[in-house]
Design a protein around this motif. Sequence first.
Motif, PDB file in Angstrom:
ATOM      1  N   ALA A   1       0.849  -1.150  -0.055  1.00 42.90           N
ATOM      2  CA  ALA A   1      -0.047   0.036  -0.038  1.00 42.90           C
ATOM      3  C   ALA A   1       0.562   1.358   0.704  1.00 42.90           C
ATOM      4  CB  ALA A   1      -0.900  -0.104   1.262  1.00 42.90           C
ATOM      5  N   PHE A   2       1.830   1.137   0.722  1.00 42.09           N
ATOM      6  CA  PHE A   2       2.782   2.429   0.799  1.00 42.09           C
ATOM      7  C   PHE A   2       3.368   2.867  -0.303  1.00 42.09           C
ATOM      8  CE2 PHE A   2       6.842   3.680   0.919  1.00 42.09           C
ATOM      9  CZ  PHE A   2       6.900   4.927   1.780  1.00 42.09           C
ATOM     10  N   TYR A   3       3.794   1.501  -1.741  1.00 39.80           N
ATOM     11  CA  TYR A   3       4.077   1.976  -2.967  1.00 39.80           C
ATOM     12  C   TYR A   3       3.447   2.732  -3.660  1.00 39.80           C
ATOM     13  CZ  TYR A   3       9.223   0.713  -1.203  1.00 39.80           C
ATOM     14  OH  TYR A   3      10.640   0.838  -0.510  1.00 39.80           O
ATOM     15  N   ALA A   4       2.358   1.546  -3.644  1.00 41.83           N
ATOM     16  CA  ALA A   4       1.114   2.098  -4.245  1.00 41.83           C
ATOM     17  C   ALA A   4       0.493   3.748  -4.314  1.00 41.83           C
ATOM     18  CB  ALA A   4      -0.598   1.297  -4.267  1.00 41.83           C
ATOM     19  N   ALA A   5       0.653   3.962  -2.609  1.00 39.33           N
ATOM     20  CA  ALA A   5       0.530   5.272  -2.599  1.00 39.33           C
ATOM     21  C   ALA A   5       1.073   5.978  -3.402  1.00 39.33           C
ATOM     22  CB  ALA A   5       0.480   5.947  -1.652  1.00 39.33           C
ATOM     23  N   GLN A   6       2.524   6.013  -3.013  1.00 35.89           N
ATOM     24  CA  GLN A   6       3.355   6.970  -3.871  1.00 35.89           C
ATOM     25  C   GLN A   6       3.546   6.661  -5.171  1.00 35.89           C
ATOM     26  OE1 GLN A   6       8.081   5.131  -4.029  1.00 35.89           O
ATOM     27  NE2 GLN A   6       7.793   7.073  -2.530  1.00 35.89           N
ATOM     28  N   THR A   7       3.325   5.332  -5.703  1.00 34.90           N
ATOM     29  CA  THR A   7       2.691   5.238  -7.380  1.00 34.90           C
ATOM     30  C   THR A   7       1.768   6.174  -7.761  1.00 34.90           C
ATOM     31  OG1 THR A   7       3.879   3.287  -7.481  1.00 34.90           O
ATOM     32  CG2 THR A   7       2.248   3.824  -9.665  1.00 34.90           C
ATOM     33  N   LEU A   8       0.822   6.836  -6.790  1.00 36.95           N
ATOM     34  CA  LEU A   8      -0.324   7.154  -7.238  1.00 36.95           C
ATOM     35  C   LEU A   8      -0.068   8.846  -6.682  1.00 36.95           C
ATOM     36  CD1 LEU A   8      -2.883   4.272  -6.763  1.00 36.95           C
ATOM     37  CD2 LEU A   8      -1.876   5.600  -8.720  1.00 36.95           C
ATOM     38  N   GLY A   9       0.560   8.946  -6.109  1.00 41.18           N
ATOM     39  CA  GLY A   9       0.774  10.657  -5.775  1.00 41.18           C
ATOM     40  C   GLY A   9       0.578  10.867  -4.560  1.00 41.18           C
ATOM     41  N   VAL A  10       0.002   9.664  -3.679  1.00 43.40           N
ATOM     42  CA  VAL A  10      -0.648  10.459  -2.657  1.00 43.40           C
ATOM     43  C   VAL A  10       0.277   9.785  -1.326  1.00 43.40           C
ATOM     44  CG1 VAL A  10      -3.259  10.334  -3.527  1.00 43.40           C
ATOM     45  CG2 VAL A  10      -2.395   8.261  -2.455  1.00 43.40           C
ATOM     46  N   GLN A  11       1.108   9.600  -0.917  1.00 43.02           N
ATOM     47  CA  GLN A  11       1.855   8.250   0.193  1.00 43.02           C
ATOM     48  C   GLN A  11       2.674  10.196   0.929  1.00 43.02           C
ATOM     49  OE1 GLN A  11       6.039   9.513   0.814  1.00 43.02           O
ATOM     50  NE2 GLN A  11       5.100   8.325   2.815  1.00 43.02           N
ATOM     51  N   GLU A  12       2.758  10.766   0.617  1.00 38.32           N
ATOM     52  CA  GLU A  12       2.528  12.274   1.361  1.00 38.32           C
ATOM     53  C   GLU A  12       1.648  12.502   2.554  1.00 38.32           C
ATOM     54  OE1 GLU A  12       5.657  13.456   2.531  1.00 38.32           O
ATOM     55  OE2 GLU A  12       6.869  12.435   1.388  1.00 38.32           O
ATOM     56  N   LYS A  13       0.636  12.707   2.073  1.00 37.65           N
ATOM     57  CA  LYS A  13      -0.521  13.065   1.966  1.00 37.65           C
ATOM     58  C   LYS A  13      -1.675  12.329   3.334  1.00 37.65           C
ATOM     59  CE  LYS A  13      -4.222  13.328  -1.330  1.00 37.65           C
ATOM     60  NZ  LYS A  13      -4.514  13.995  -2.495  1.00 37.65           N
ATOM     61  N   THR A  14      -1.232  10.822   3.342  1.00 39.80           N
ATOM     62  CA  THR A  14      -2.004   9.410   3.518  1.00 39.80           C
ATOM     63  C   THR A  14      -1.135   9.233   4.777  1.00 39.80           C
ATOM     64  OG1 THR A  14      -1.293   7.856   2.134  1.00 39.80           O
ATOM     65  CG2 THR A  14      -2.987   9.300   1.835  1.00 39.80           C
TER      66      THR A  14
END
Length: 271
Positions: A153-166
């Motif tokens: 999930a961390f890397y999926a969020a990073q790929t989709l541009g939402v890791q920092e805010k989540t």
Amino acid sequence: MKTRFAALALAALLPILAACKADDGTTNTSAPAEPAATPASTEPAAPAAGAEAAAPAAEGGKTAASAAPAPTTAALTGPAPVEGADYQLIPNGQPFQPAAGKVEVVEIFGYVCPACAAFQPLVGPWKAGLPSDVNFVYVPAMFGGTWDNYARAFYAAQTLGVQEKTHEALYSAIHSQKTLKGERGADSVDDIAKFYGGYGVDPKQFAATMGSFAVNAKTNSAKQFAQRSQISGTPSIIVNGKYLVKGKSFPDMLRIADHLIARERGAAQAH
């Protein structure tokens, strides 16, 4: 810089938590913890299931190679770190994501780990105050089961541009709001994707990204880096791939990391 040290001083007064730790390489156990919204100091973990975290003995004195002058040296606190007591030298250690002219700092963490949730209110401001030539990288731990799903999930969020805010919001969802189970149960891929759906990501796309080849490659690299770095639990701080930070508490870990960062910056500037 002032924000970083104010946060550390406050955390030193708060209750101690046990760090999360791997036992057989596939599962992870952790001691009961206060909600993640309350920052707390803790001790690095020993790699034994159900064991209490033991603090290494702090030793004074100086290292054989003192840190070269760098812009942050005036802000360093306490004695220079001592190998064995304050940090472990990683044989043939290399940065996770080498970047020219940058000193790398890695936090190996797990969203389901209560100690990592307690560390985040400290490491967030500390990260924000690091010099521009220091590259901070989060690396999710792969201890099996739900840990691996959250690493994906961390890397999926990073790929989709939402890791920092989540990043902090996901800790809160697991440990404070308890809308996700973490280690209290088994969150499915759909459960995790639904959380990210609240941040503008299509849940179906997120679930598909979690299972993608690119994300699998990143999680494999993360697992190899953690094994190579010889971590015993989470959170773990690694400086420039060379030093696995120890310490008596979370604030002490960050104090030691500051010294090691200054050492690496000084060495880079000397070349």
